[in-house]
Design a protein around this motif. Structure first.
Motif: not given
Ligand code: SF4
Ligand code: SF4
Lengths: 134, 243
Positions: B239-240, B50-53, B192-196, B205-206
């Motif tokens: 990753r962030y 996952m990449l969290i922006d 969580c990805v879908e809800a975001c 991003v997954f």
């Protein structure tokens, strides 16, 4: 100890239930269980009575460890098919499928400390029945 | 490397490419983006991540947390002993005043300390990089909770009710984010990805870090990303960006 207990219970269950047809049986031959929702079981019922715990043990490792979802012997698929028509449960009374047989055979199933004892909603459940998607 | 073995390697490489092209000339047998068909075992060709922006993650928004609780049948309460698979963390740089908010969950380490210390083998890493607890084997010793640098794991202290059929959970076992493995195995995306995305933030991003064509790989190539506590060298799958 536990394995021995399961084996003993399986033998007892086999002896007590052999000869009883699928469906409610209100006789000394076995517990009066809810009928299954539909279709034949994934294995011969006699074999299932004796060996379902072995089947579940092998297929659970495939699912949890290797990510193989459509396994033949899936606990969720058991529950989908054997849940009570009214409350969607396999536990709750002596007629409920899992509880009824297990208490008749005096064995406590461990599964439902963690696993849901409720059938999945119809859409997922039908996918489950088709491919035992679990 | 001597010239012969180099030539041999080059030859083997070419041969493999040709064989691959012959088997599937532009045609994939199943949705390659999801790595496997449901009946197939998880494969090491895939590395889920996952990449969290953090620049898109809104402070105060808890949509990912609520979606996780809902999907996995967690009570969503926050008493000291309640399970949390994902939590929002707010950070502020005291010198500059820069504030960020980001979700933190199991980082799905490639070298997971939780797996190293587990005495029964209950904590394990799947071939595709997802780190899980096999509750059939977990004895509840909680070594993994001590070893995890991210406080990602919870222990279930009370009898559970209302479990989701796809997410068994019970008293006496450790648990943590599964990357919604029951959905991913069927070609789905973590909740969580879908809800975001549904909330319009698109902060997570997954995807498959091993597939150069995946969105996550393209993003990781294009922008500077960080692994939390990269100094620990656990090689996180999460990753962030922007921290
Ligand atoms: S984040 Fe913690 S629980 Fe997750 S894999 Fe790494 S060490 Fe294990
Ligand atoms: S991937 Fe699934 S289990 Fe992990 S934090 Fe997101 S919603 Fe929760």
């Amino acid at each position: 100890m536990r394995a021995a207990g399961i084996l003993r219970a399986a033998i007892v269950a086999t002896l007590l239930l052999s000869g009883s047809a699928m469906g409610p049986v209100a006789s000394a031959a076995g517990p009066a269980l809810d009928p299954p929702r539909s279709g034949p079981c994934v294995e011969d019922p006699k074999l299932m009575r004796r060996s379902h715990m072995e089947f579940l043990r092998h297929d659970r490792d495939d699912t949890v460890r290797r990510g193989i979802r459509p396994v033949k012997h899936s606990l969720a698929a058991c529950v989908d098919c054997h849940a009570n028509a009214k409350d969607g449960q396999v536990l709750g009374s002596e007629q409920h499928f899992c509880q009824g047989c297990h208490s008749y055979a005096a064995v406590k199933p461990d599964c439902f400390g963690c696993h849901a004892s409720t059938a999945r909603p119809a859409t997922t459940a039908s996918a489950g029945a088709a491919g035992s998607l679990r | 490397m001597n010239p012969v073995s180099k030539r041999r390697r080059e030859f083997l490489g070419t041969a493999a490419t040709i064989a691959g092209a012959m088997i599937a000339p532009g045609v994939f047998l199943y949705d390659y983006a999801h790595g496997k068909a449901p009946g197939e075992a998880a494969s090491g060709k895939v590395r889920w991540g996952m990449l969290i922006d953090t620049t898109k993650c809104a402070s105060g928004c808890r949509d990912c947390v609520d979606a996780c609780n809902q999907e996995n049948g967690l009570p969503g309460t926050t008493r000291p002993t309640d399970s949390q698979w994902i939590r929002k963390v707010d950070l502020k740089d005291l010198k500059t005043g820069k504030a960020i908010s980001a979700p933190v969950m199991c980082q799905h380490c490639a070298d997971p300390p939780c797996v190293d210390v587990c005495p029964t083998g209950a904590s394990f890493k799947r071939a595709d990089g997802i780190v899980l607890v096999d509750r059939h084997t977990c004895i509840g010793c909680r070594y993994c909770m001590m070893a995890c640098p991210y406080k990602a794991r919870s222990f279930v202290h009370e009898p559970t009710t209302g479990q989701k059929p796809d997410v068994p959970r019970g008293k006496g076992c450790v648990e943590s984010c599964t990357l919604c493995v029951h959905k991913v195995d069927r070609g789905g995306t973590p909740s969580c990805v879908e809800a975001c995305a549904a909330a319009g933030h698109h902060a997570i991003v997954f995807g498959d870090l091993n597939d150069p064509q995946s969105e996550i790989s393209k993003r990781v190539r294009a922008v500077a990303t960080t692994q939390l506590r990269a100094d620990l060298r656990t090689d996180n799958g999460v990753r962030y960006q922007g921290i």
